[in-house]
Design a protein around this motif. Structure first.
Motif, PDB file in Angstrom:
ATOM      1  N   TYR A   1       0.840  -1.201   0.000  1.00 58.63           N
ATOM      2  CA  TYR A   1       0.000   0.000   0.000  1.00 58.63           C
ATOM      3  C   TYR A   1       0.881   1.260   0.000  1.00 58.63           C
ATOM      4  N   LEU A   2       1.872   1.274   0.867  1.00 53.87           N
ATOM      5  CA  LEU A   2       2.772   2.435   0.941  1.00 53.87           C
ATOM      6  C   LEU A   2       3.579   2.588  -0.344  1.00 53.87           C
ATOM      7  N   ILE A   3       4.048   1.495  -0.898  1.00 57.68           N
ATOM      8  CA  ILE A   3       4.764   1.531  -2.174  1.00 57.68           C
ATOM      9  C   ILE A   3       3.840   2.105  -3.245  1.00 57.68           C
ATOM     10  N   GLY A   4       2.606   1.622  -3.284  1.00 51.94           N
ATOM     11  CA  GLY A   4       1.653   2.085  -4.284  1.00 51.94           C
ATOM     12  C   GLY A   4       1.424   3.582  -4.230  1.00 51.94           C
ATOM     13  N   TRP A   5       1.214   4.120  -3.051  1.00 53.56           N
ATOM     14  CA  TRP A   5       1.002   5.564  -2.928  1.00 53.56           C
ATOM     15  C   TRP A   5       2.258   6.350  -3.277  1.00 53.56           C
ATOM     16  N   ASN A   6       3.417   5.859  -2.872  1.00 50.82           N
ATOM     17  CA  ASN A   6       4.666   6.554  -3.217  1.00 50.82           C
ATOM     18  C   ASN A   6       4.854   6.583  -4.730  1.00 50.82           C
ATOM     19  N   LEU A   7       4.564   5.463  -5.386  1.00 51.97           N
ATOM     20  CA  LEU A   7       4.677   5.418  -6.849  1.00 51.97           C
ATOM     21  C   LEU A   7       3.680   6.366  -7.512  1.00 51.97           C
ATOM     22  N   LEU A   8       2.490   6.492  -6.939  1.00 46.40           N
ATOM     23  CA  LEU A   8       1.528   7.452  -7.490  1.00 46.40           C
ATOM     24  C   LEU A   8       2.032   8.877  -7.368  1.00 46.40           C
ATOM     25  N   VAL A   9       2.616   9.226  -6.231  1.00 45.61           N
ATOM     26  CA  VAL A   9       3.182  10.570  -6.067  1.00 45.61           C
ATOM     27  C   VAL A   9       4.212  10.843  -7.158  1.00 45.61           C
ATOM     28  N   LEU A  10       5.100   9.882  -7.381  1.00 41.08           N
ATOM     29  CA  LEU A  10       6.113  10.049  -8.431  1.00 41.08           C
ATOM     30  C   LEU A  10       5.462  10.190  -9.804  1.00 41.08           C
ATOM     31  N   LYS A  11       4.438   9.397 -10.067  1.00 45.99           N
ATOM     32  CA  LYS A  11       3.715   9.464 -11.347  1.00 45.99           C
ATOM     33  C   LYS A  11       3.070  10.837 -11.527  1.00 45.99           C
ATOM     34  N   TRP A  12       2.396  11.321 -10.480  1.00 47.46           N
ATOM     35  CA  TRP A  12       1.745  12.631 -10.561  1.00 47.46           C
ATOM     36  C   TRP A  12       2.759  13.729 -10.850  1.00 47.46           C
ATOM     37  N   CYS A  13       3.843  13.712 -10.100  1.00 50.94           N
ATOM     38  CA  CYS A  13       4.858  14.769 -10.239  1.00 50.94           C
ATOM     39  C   CYS A  13       5.505  14.723 -11.620  1.00 50.94           C
ATOM     40  N   HIS A  14       5.787  13.528 -12.110  1.00 55.50           N
ATOM     41  CA  HIS A  14       6.383  13.390 -13.438  1.00 55.50           C
ATOM     42  C   HIS A  14       5.425  13.921 -14.502  1.00 55.50           C
ATOM     43  N   ALA A  15       4.172  13.531 -14.426  1.00 50.25           N
ATOM     44  CA  ALA A  15       3.192  13.992 -15.416  1.00 50.25           C
ATOM     45  C   ALA A  15       3.053  15.509 -15.380  1.00 50.25           C
ATOM     46  N   LYS A  16       2.977  16.080 -14.189  1.00 45.63           N
ATOM     47  CA  LYS A  16       2.849  17.538 -14.062  1.00 45.63           C
ATOM     48  C   LYS A  16       4.048  18.255 -14.674  1.00 45.63           C
ATOM     49  N   THR A  17       5.272  17.741 -14.444  1.00 46.94           N
ATOM     50  CA  THR A  17       6.454  18.401 -15.014  1.00 46.94           C
ATOM     51  C   THR A  17       6.486  18.287 -16.530  1.00 46.94           C
ATOM     52  N   GLN A  18       5.826  17.274 -17.071  1.00 44.00           N
ATOM     53  CA  GLN A  18       5.747  17.094 -18.527  1.00 44.00           C
ATOM     54  C   GLN A  18       4.559  17.844 -19.128  1.00 44.00           C
ATOM     55  N   GLY A  19       3.786  18.520 -18.276  1.00 43.97           N
ATOM     56  CA  GLY A  19       2.616  19.243 -18.747  1.00 43.97           C
ATOM     57  C   GLY A  19       1.460  18.342 -19.134  1.00 43.97           C
ATOM     58  N   LEU A  20       1.470  17.122 -18.630  1.00 42.74           N
ATOM     59  CA  LEU A  20       0.423  16.146 -18.955  1.00 42.74           C
ATOM     60  C   LEU A  20      -0.681  16.184 -17.903  1.00 42.74           C
ATOM     61  N   PRO A  21      -1.901  15.820 -18.297  1.00 43.51           N
ATOM     62  CA  PRO A  21      -2.974  15.762 -17.304  1.00 43.51           C
ATOM     63  C   PRO A  21      -2.743  14.608 -16.331  1.00 43.51           C
TER      64      PRO A  21
END
Length: 170
Positions: free
Chosen positions: A55-75
């Motif tokens: 569960y903790l791994i999953g949420w941490n990976l989501l944070v990384l996914k969100w941040c990466h997408a935002k820096t790429q200008g993706l929704p």
């Protein structure tokens, strides 16, 4: 622990809560880590310590996914594509399933690695980027990171310590 208001506070919160949790997780006998005897994240369910780490791994990976997408200008589909905020129990079940075949020591290694990636992400960001403006709805990026790292780490530690005490695990 007070809610972080700047980059240094956020780093301190993430590191401190992770380090305390990691000590408690290391004390779980691997042969007991997959017993589904902890109260689950979805009402009326049970999970294992291994599920808790997943569960903790999953949420941490989501944070990384969100941040990466935002820096790429993706929704970004918050919290995750195919899930709504009122379906977090179902999302937890997905995280458990994603890691169900992994041995406990491998989960701990993966958790350490994703935690290090979160710390590196925060270290590379500025206070302004983390706390200067709303990033998702009314929340800053720093607050969203904290909601999904140090806060669940602290919650997990409470659950784990209760479980260890109930199971006579020092």
């Amino acid at each position: 622990m007070a809610v972080p208001q700047n980059k240094q506070d956020l780093l301190d919160a993430i590191r401190t809560t992770y380090q305390k949790l990691a000590v408690d997780l290391a004390g779980v006998p691997p042969e007991r880590a997959h017993e589904a005897t902890l109260e689950g994240h979805a009402l009326g369910t049970k999970m294992s310590v291994a599920n808790l780490v997943a569960y903790l791994i999953g949420w941490n990976l989501l944070v990384l996914k969100w941040c990466h997408a935002k820096t790429q200008g993706l929704p970004v589909d918050f919290p995750e594509t195919g899930y709504k905020w009122n379906e977090l129990g179902r999302l937890a079940q997905k995280f458990y399933a994603d890691h169900s075949e992994q041995p406990y020591p491998a989960l701990l290694q993966q958790f350490a690695a994703v935690h290090a990636r979160i710390v590196a992400l925060v270290e590379q960001a500025s206070d302004t980027a983390l706390y200067g403006s709303p990033w998702y709805e009314k929340y800053t990026q720093g607050r969203m990171i904290q909601f999904n790292t140090s806060s669940p780490y602290a919650n997990a530690r409470i659950r784990l310590r209760k479980w260890k005490k109930a199971n006579d695990i020092a």
